[in-house]
Enzyme design. Structure first.
Site, PDB file in Angstrom:
ATOM      1  N   ASN A   1       0.819  -1.198   0.000  1.00  0.00           N
ATOM      2  CA  ASN A   1       0.000   0.000   0.000  1.00  0.00           C
ATOM      3  C   ASN A   1       0.861   1.259   0.000  1.00  0.00           C
ATOM      4  O   ASN A   1       0.999   1.931  -1.023  1.00  0.00           O
ATOM      5  CB  ASN A   1      -0.943  -0.028   1.209  1.00  0.00           C
ATOM      6  N   ASP A   2       1.480   1.543   1.124  1.00  0.00           N
ATOM      7  CA  ASP A   2       2.230   2.802   1.235  1.00  0.00           C
ATOM      8  C   ASP A   2       3.384   2.903   0.250  1.00  0.00           C
ATOM      9  O   ASP A   2       3.713   3.996  -0.205  1.00  0.00           O
ATOM     10  CB  ASP A   2       2.756   2.960   2.657  1.00  0.00           C
TER      11      ASP A   2
END
Lengths: 484, 117
Positions: A404-405
């Site tokens: 995600n990040d």
């Protein structure tokens, strides 16, 4: 030999053995092959040291003698309750929630060191100046570690949603730290027979602990969630140091050695982790201070567009090139093998497939390379960030699995984002992006990912292992009949 | 014979220096893959603070000392027990795929993940 002498001998020997086992265990823990036995060895050291700790009962001062039965009972109760709850929590916690759990346990250690210092400070014994200074230093570090770790836990757990930053925060924090040190110095001054005491000593001690705890909170609040592993590592080293210092006060070499070994090892680990994240420790701790960052989430355009796993699989089967970005979610679902099975199908169909690995993919720096290698992925398909980032532009599909990040474009563009400045994989530049994700939750850094809302991005919801199975079936199904 | 331990100034500094050096060397060549489990493992090791807590509690002679001592043992025990439990679980994840001894554990973890989905 008196009972006291026997007790001292037993404690002395077991603590020596414990210190040795801790160091040997940590040494074994620094290689993947021997690591599981390493923690077992250290565990035995802990067990014998705690059991031998009850022999202190034969060596207590005259004042404590009448209370001994009660104190032993309280000790057993505290061990059973504290140890039991933490053990149960540690067994039960999801793998993904592991970092905050470590933070919580670490805070407990810091708190214990602070509490030992408090007993010494409130106690009737009159320590020498060195003893007192070391006690206070250990108390300060332990207290900061306690409250700071709790904030780190709250951030990772999602209790505190975003970094709290106000202008001038840095200066205020320094003032609080200086204030704490001033109270500590004043306590030493009073204990040395200084005149003109402003507050009774107990009140001064409360003030000291209050300031120290407040500093831990203030120091941690402005740090973003993505930097929390480094922060936890720092507090881990700090707790070790505090334990070592209190070990000196109690004249317990096992505490001194274990604490200082962890203090040094933790410091080195912190530096290694920060290096893997391409950040400096100072950068992690202070980079966002002072900058009044208001985090806007309203500027994200577009919507989440779910799609079926089979559709995504077939699209990839007919693409020319695919880059896969694996993250922690893949490891948590133990889906590496299935992923490689799918990749083999794509390769057989003439698709060019590469893996792009972020330096901190999987929360444990470097974990992803090994997990993929274990699943049988040939090393020449695995590329590191710098080597592959330019290729996303010319690639048909980027398949993001459980990451995600590390693919959040906000790190490139959004100065207010807590992960701004972190190098990311440019998955958003691929023609089509598929994101395999368990749910709609946010990532590790607890921030919205603009990539998921982009026009060229579709979400495939589900457990990574289950999704990969569906993808494999869909591509295999093409051989006999056209899949929907 | 006297087995009580007395550590003063320079002896303490020598112990601290050697222990710090040992810690630095022990971790020196650890691969990045083990950073987090090792952090958790060293977190467990400073759980030895529970022994210091026991010393403080057993020597307590006032209610205040008893209360803070109890607190110290409670937290220290949590540090040690929890640190051990999570480190063991984390390291079990690093088994090579060939080893099936931990497949039951993985199965359980997987079932949990599926349930959570």
């Amino acid at each position: 030999m008196t009972m006291t002498g026997i007790a001292q001998l037993i404690i002395g020997v077991t603590d020596l053995v414990a210190a040795l086992l801790f160091m040997y265990g940590l040494k074994r823990m620094s290689s993947p092959v021997t690591a599981p036995s390493g923690i077992f060895v250290a565990g035995i050291g802990m067990l014998v040291a705690v059991l031998a700790g009850f022999f202190y009962a034969f060596d207590v001062g005259a004042a404590a003698k009448p209370h001994l039965t009660v104190n032993v009972g309280l000790g057993v109760l505290a061990l059973v309750v504290g140890g039991g709850i933490a053990w149960w929590g540690g067994k039960k916690v999801a793998m993904t929630a592991m970092p905050q759990m470590v933070a919580l346990y670490n805070g407990m250690g810091g708190g214990a060191a602070g509490a030992i210092a408090a007993v010494e400070l409130f106690g009737t014994k009159t320590p020498g100046a060195t003893q007192l200074v070391v006690t206070l230093l250990g108390a300060l570090i332990g207290s900061i570690s306690l409250s700071g770790s709790l904030i780190a836990w709250a951030k990772l757990e999602g209790v505190i949603k975003k970094p709290l930053r106000v202008p001038g925060q840095q200066y205020f924090n320094i003032l609080v730290l200086l204030g704490t040190l001033a109270v500590a110095a004043y306590l030493v001054y009073v204990a040395q027979g200084g005149i003109g005491q402003l507050l009774p000593t107990p009140q001064l001690i409360y003030l000291f602990f209050g300031c120290a705890l407040a500093y831990g909170i203030l120091m941690t609040l402005p740090i973003g969630g993505a930097d929390m592993p480094v922060v936890i590592s720092i507090y881990n080293a700090a707790t070790g140091l505090a334990v070592g210092l209190e070990g000196f006060v109690l004249e317990n070499p096992a505490l001194m050695i274990a604490g200082m070994v962890v203090g040094a090892a933790g410091t080195l680990l912190t530096l290694l982790m920060a290096k893997a994240m391409n950040r400096s420790v100072a950068n992690v701790l202070f980079t966002n201070f002072g900058g009044a960052a208001k985090h806007k989430t309203s500027h994200i355009k577009g919507s989440l567009k779910p799609t079926a796993a089979a559709d995504a699989a077939i699209f990839m089967r007919y693409a020319k090139s695919v880059i896969i970005v694996p993250g922690y979610g893949l490891a948590a679902a133990q889906a590496q093998q299935k992923l490689y099975e799918f990749v083999k199908l794509l390769l057989a169909a003439g698709v060019s497939v590469k893996f792009a690995i972020h330096p901190v993919a999987g929360r444990m720096p470097g974990q992803m390379d090994v997990l993929l290698a274990e699943a049988g992925v040939p090393y020449d398909l695995i590329f590191q960030l710098d080597d592959i980032n330019e290729e996303f532009k010319t690639t048909d599909v980027a398949l993001v699995i459980g990451a995600n990040d590390v693919v959040n474009p906000a790190a490139r563009t959004d100065k207010s984002s807590p992960i701004f400045g972190m190098p990311i994989l440019n998955a958003d530049q691929a023609k089509q992006v598929y994101v395999v994700k368990r749910g709609q939750g946010k990532g590790y850094a607890d921030i919205v990912n603009a990539l998921f809302y982009a026009d060229n991005c579709n979400m495939v919801y589900g457990d990574a292992a289950a999704v990969m199975t569906m993808m494999i079936e869909a591509v295999r199904g093409l051989g006999t009949k056209a899949a929907a | 014979m006297d087995f009580s331990i007395h550590i003063t100034g320079f002896v303490a500094l020598y112990i601290f220096m050697l222990a710090a050096f040992a810690g630095w060397v022990i971790i020196g060549h650890v691969p990045a893959i083990l950073h987090t489990p090792l952090m958790s493992g060293s977190n467990f090791v400073h759980g030895i603070v529970v022994v210091g807590g026991m010393f403080a509690l057993l020597n307590a002679s006032t209610v205040q000392e008893q209360a803070i001592g109890f607190f110290a043992v409670l937290l220290g025990a949590g540090n040690a027990a929890g640190g051990y439990a999570v480190t063991v679980r984390m390291l079990a994840m690093f088994q090579t795929s060939g080893q099936k001894t931990h497949s039951a554990k993985h199965g359980r973890a997987k079932a949990r993940h599926l349930k959570a989905t």
